[in-house]
Design a protein around this motif. Structure first.
Motif, PDB file in Angstrom:
ATOM      1  N   LEU A 180      -2.393   7.048  -3.580  1.00 56.39           N
ATOM      2  CA  LEU A 180      -2.560   5.603  -3.477  1.00 56.39           C
ATOM      3  C   LEU A 180      -1.767   4.898  -4.573  1.00 56.39           C
ATOM      4  N   ALA A 181      -1.753   5.460  -5.763  1.00 56.22           N
ATOM      5  CA  ALA A 181      -0.982   4.866  -6.861  1.00 56.22           C
ATOM      6  C   ALA A 181       0.505   4.839  -6.523  1.00 56.22           C
ATOM      7  N   GLU A 182       1.006   5.914  -5.921  1.00 58.39           N
ATOM      8  CA  GLU A 182       2.414   5.940  -5.506  1.00 58.39           C
ATOM      9  C   GLU A 182       2.691   4.857  -4.471  1.00 58.39           C
ATOM     10  N   ASP A 183       1.816   4.755  -3.469  1.00 59.63           N
ATOM     11  CA  ASP A 183       1.998   3.759  -2.407  1.00 59.63           C
ATOM     12  C   ASP A 183       1.953   2.337  -2.955  1.00 59.63           C
ATOM     13  N   LEU A 184       0.956   2.057  -3.773  1.00 57.40           N
ATOM     14  CA  LEU A 184       0.816   0.695  -4.286  1.00 57.40           C
ATOM     15  C   LEU A 184       1.902   0.352  -5.308  1.00 57.40           C
ATOM     16  N   THR A 185       2.380   1.338  -6.037  1.00 58.10           N
ATOM     17  CA  THR A 185       3.493   1.095  -6.959  1.00 58.10           C
ATOM     18  C   THR A 185       4.742   0.731  -6.176  1.00 58.10           C
ATOM     19  N   GLN A 186       5.004   1.480  -5.113  1.00 57.08           N
ATOM     20  CA  GLN A 186       6.162   1.159  -4.274  1.00 57.08           C
ATOM     21  C   GLN A 186       6.024  -0.223  -3.651  1.00 57.08           C
ATOM     22  N   GLU A 187       4.812  -0.547  -3.185  1.00 56.36           N
ATOM     23  CA  GLU A 187       4.566  -1.867  -2.595  1.00 56.36           C
ATOM     24  C   GLU A 187       4.758  -2.965  -3.633  1.00 56.36           C
ATOM     25  N   THR A 188       4.360  -2.707  -4.860  1.00 51.68           N
ATOM     26  CA  THR A 188       4.550  -3.681  -5.936  1.00 51.68           C
ATOM     27  C   THR A 188       6.022  -4.003  -6.114  1.00 51.68           C
ATOM     28  N   PHE A 208       8.504   1.199 -13.976  1.00 53.23           N
ATOM     29  CA  PHE A 208       7.839   2.039 -12.979  1.00 53.23           C
ATOM     30  C   PHE A 208       6.666   2.819 -13.559  1.00 53.23           C
ATOM     31  N   GLN A 209       6.870   3.544 -14.660  1.00 50.14           N
ATOM     32  CA  GLN A 209       5.814   4.400 -15.207  1.00 50.14           C
ATOM     33  C   GLN A 209       4.584   3.604 -15.624  1.00 50.14           C
ATOM     34  N   ALA A 210       4.794   2.460 -16.255  1.00 47.70           N
ATOM     35  CA  ALA A 210       3.660   1.637 -16.702  1.00 47.70           C
ATOM     36  C   ALA A 210       2.852   1.121 -15.512  1.00 47.70           C
ATOM     37  N   ILE A 211       3.538   0.684 -14.478  1.00 50.95           N
ATOM     38  CA  ILE A 211       2.852   0.164 -13.293  1.00 50.95           C
ATOM     39  C   ILE A 211       2.131   1.297 -12.565  1.00 50.95           C
ATOM     40  N   TYR A 212       2.794   2.433 -12.418  1.00 51.55           N
ATOM     41  CA  TYR A 212       2.169   3.585 -11.757  1.00 51.55           C
ATOM     42  C   TYR A 212       0.903   4.005 -12.503  1.00 51.55           C
ATOM     43  N   ARG A 213       0.991   4.132 -13.848  1.00 50.56           N
ATOM     44  CA  ARG A 213      -0.166   4.538 -14.647  1.00 50.56           C
ATOM     45  C   ARG A 213      -1.323   3.554 -14.478  1.00 50.56           C
ATOM     46  N   TYR A 214      -1.016   2.279 -14.545  1.00 49.27           N
ATOM     47  CA  TYR A 214      -2.051   1.256 -14.393  1.00 49.27           C
ATOM     48  C   TYR A 214      -2.755   1.401 -13.042  1.00 49.27           C
ATOM     49  N   ILE A 215      -1.989   1.522 -11.976  1.00 49.03           N
ATOM     50  CA  ILE A 215      -2.582   1.633 -10.640  1.00 49.03           C
ATOM     51  C   ILE A 215      -3.354   2.944 -10.507  1.00 49.03           C
ATOM     52  N   PHE A 216      -2.829   4.027 -11.064  1.00 47.17           N
ATOM     53  CA  PHE A 216      -3.529   5.308 -11.007  1.00 47.17           C
ATOM     54  C   PHE A 216      -4.879   5.216 -11.708  1.00 47.17           C
ATOM     55  N   TYR A 217      -4.898   4.612 -12.894  1.00 47.96           N
ATOM     56  CA  TYR A 217      -6.174   4.463 -13.613  1.00 47.96           C
ATOM     57  C   TYR A 217      -7.146   3.590 -12.833  1.00 47.96           C
ATOM     58  N   ARG A 260      -1.907  -5.738  -9.746  1.00 48.23           N
ATOM     59  CA  ARG A 260      -3.342  -6.026  -9.826  1.00 48.23           C
ATOM     60  C   ARG A 260      -3.856  -6.593  -8.512  1.00 48.23           C
ATOM     61  N   HIS A 261      -3.121  -7.529  -7.947  1.00 45.12           N
ATOM     62  CA  HIS A 261      -3.533  -8.124  -6.668  1.00 45.12           C
ATOM     63  C   HIS A 261      -3.549  -7.088  -5.551  1.00 45.12           C
ATOM     64  N   LEU A 262      -2.590  -6.179  -5.563  1.00 47.39           N
ATOM     65  CA  LEU A 262      -2.560  -5.129  -4.544  1.00 47.39           C
ATOM     66  C   LEU A 262      -3.768  -4.199  -4.669  1.00 47.39           C
ATOM     67  N   VAL A 263      -4.136  -3.838  -5.892  1.00 46.35           N
ATOM     68  CA  VAL A 263      -5.303  -2.978  -6.096  1.00 46.35           C
ATOM     69  C   VAL A 263      -6.562  -3.692  -5.614  1.00 46.35           C
ATOM     70  N   TYR A 264      -6.728  -4.948  -6.000  1.00 51.53           N
ATOM     71  CA  TYR A 264      -7.902  -5.707  -5.570  1.00 51.53           C
ATOM     72  C   TYR A 264      -7.927  -5.857  -4.043  1.00 51.53           C
ATOM     73  N   ASP A 265      -6.776  -6.113  -3.454  1.00 48.39           N
ATOM     74  CA  ASP A 265      -6.706  -6.219  -1.997  1.00 48.39           C
ATOM     75  C   ASP A 265      -7.111  -4.906  -1.332  1.00 48.39           C
ATOM     76  N   ILE A 324       4.958  -8.379 -13.028  1.00 50.29           N
ATOM     77  CA  ILE A 324       4.877  -7.220 -12.144  1.00 50.29           C
ATOM     78  C   ILE A 324       3.446  -6.678 -12.129  1.00 50.29           C
ATOM     79  N   ARG A 325       2.781  -6.663 -13.274  1.00 51.95           N
ATOM     80  CA  ARG A 325       1.391  -6.215 -13.340  1.00 51.95           C
ATOM     81  C   ARG A 325       0.477  -7.105 -12.509  1.00 51.95           C
ATOM     82  N   THR A 326       0.772  -8.388 -12.470  1.00 49.48           N
ATOM     83  CA  THR A 326      -0.033  -9.307 -11.666  1.00 49.48           C
ATOM     84  C   THR A 326       0.050  -8.941 -10.198  1.00 49.48           C
TER      85      THR A 326
END
Length: 161
Positions: free
Chosen positions: A27-35, A11-20, A57-62, A52-54
């Motif tokens: 938005l990072a919270e929402d997309l992390t949950q969606e991931t 969770f923390q790694a994915i959240y940090r990546y999306i936040f950055y 990543r696709h969610l952020v790009y979308d 999971i990062r893939t």
């Protein structure tokens, strides 16, 4: 590994990546949950964070495609050097805030390479594997990203490996 263990571990790694990538806590919270919802709905347990990062990543790009923000984000404030005698912690916090603002102006590929290489500390080879790129593309994109960041911040360009 159960889904709960997988969620707790990554969770923390994915959240940090999306936040950055987005610069927004909400938005990072929402997309992390969606991931993790997508991981859960697929019914497959993947212990590799790359999988999971893939998805993340696709969610952020979308998100950026939907908002038509895939191009350069608008510059809102010039970088200002601190001239007051603030405690080191406050200066570091302000510098981080300025860096985050500058990162939001980079192209997504530039931002992504800098997150993996400079913030999360992945090697060139690991970054290439995560992004599905050749190592030369990672090196060239990182160089371009650092130069773009230099232009935005008006600071010195330092690309030490």
């Amino acid at each position: 590994m159960s889904f709960e263990e997988q969620y707790t571990q990554h969770f923390q790694a994915i959240y940090r990546y999306i936040f950055y990538m987005t610069g927004s806590k909400e938005l990072a919270e929402d997309l992390t949950q969606e991931t993790f919802l997508r991981v859960y709905n697929r019914g497959e347990l993947h212990t590799e964070i790359a999988y999971i990062r893939t998805i993340a990543r696709h969610l952020v790009y979308d998100h950026y495609r939907k908002k038509a923000l895939i191009q350069w984000l608008p510059f809102t404030k010039q970088h200002e050097q601190q001239t007051t005698a603030l405690p080191d912690l406050l200066i570091a916090k302000e510098e981080l805030r300025e860096l985050m603002k500058a990162m939001q102006q980079l192209k997504l590929s530039h931002k992504e390479v800098l997150i993996y290489r400079k913030i999360e500390g992945y090697s060139i080879e690991e970054t290439a594997r995560l992004l599905g790129w050749r190592t030369t593309k990672v090196v060239n994109t990182q160089r371009s990203a650092m130069k773009a960041l230099q232009r935005i911040l008006g600071g010195m360009y330092d690309d030490v490996e």
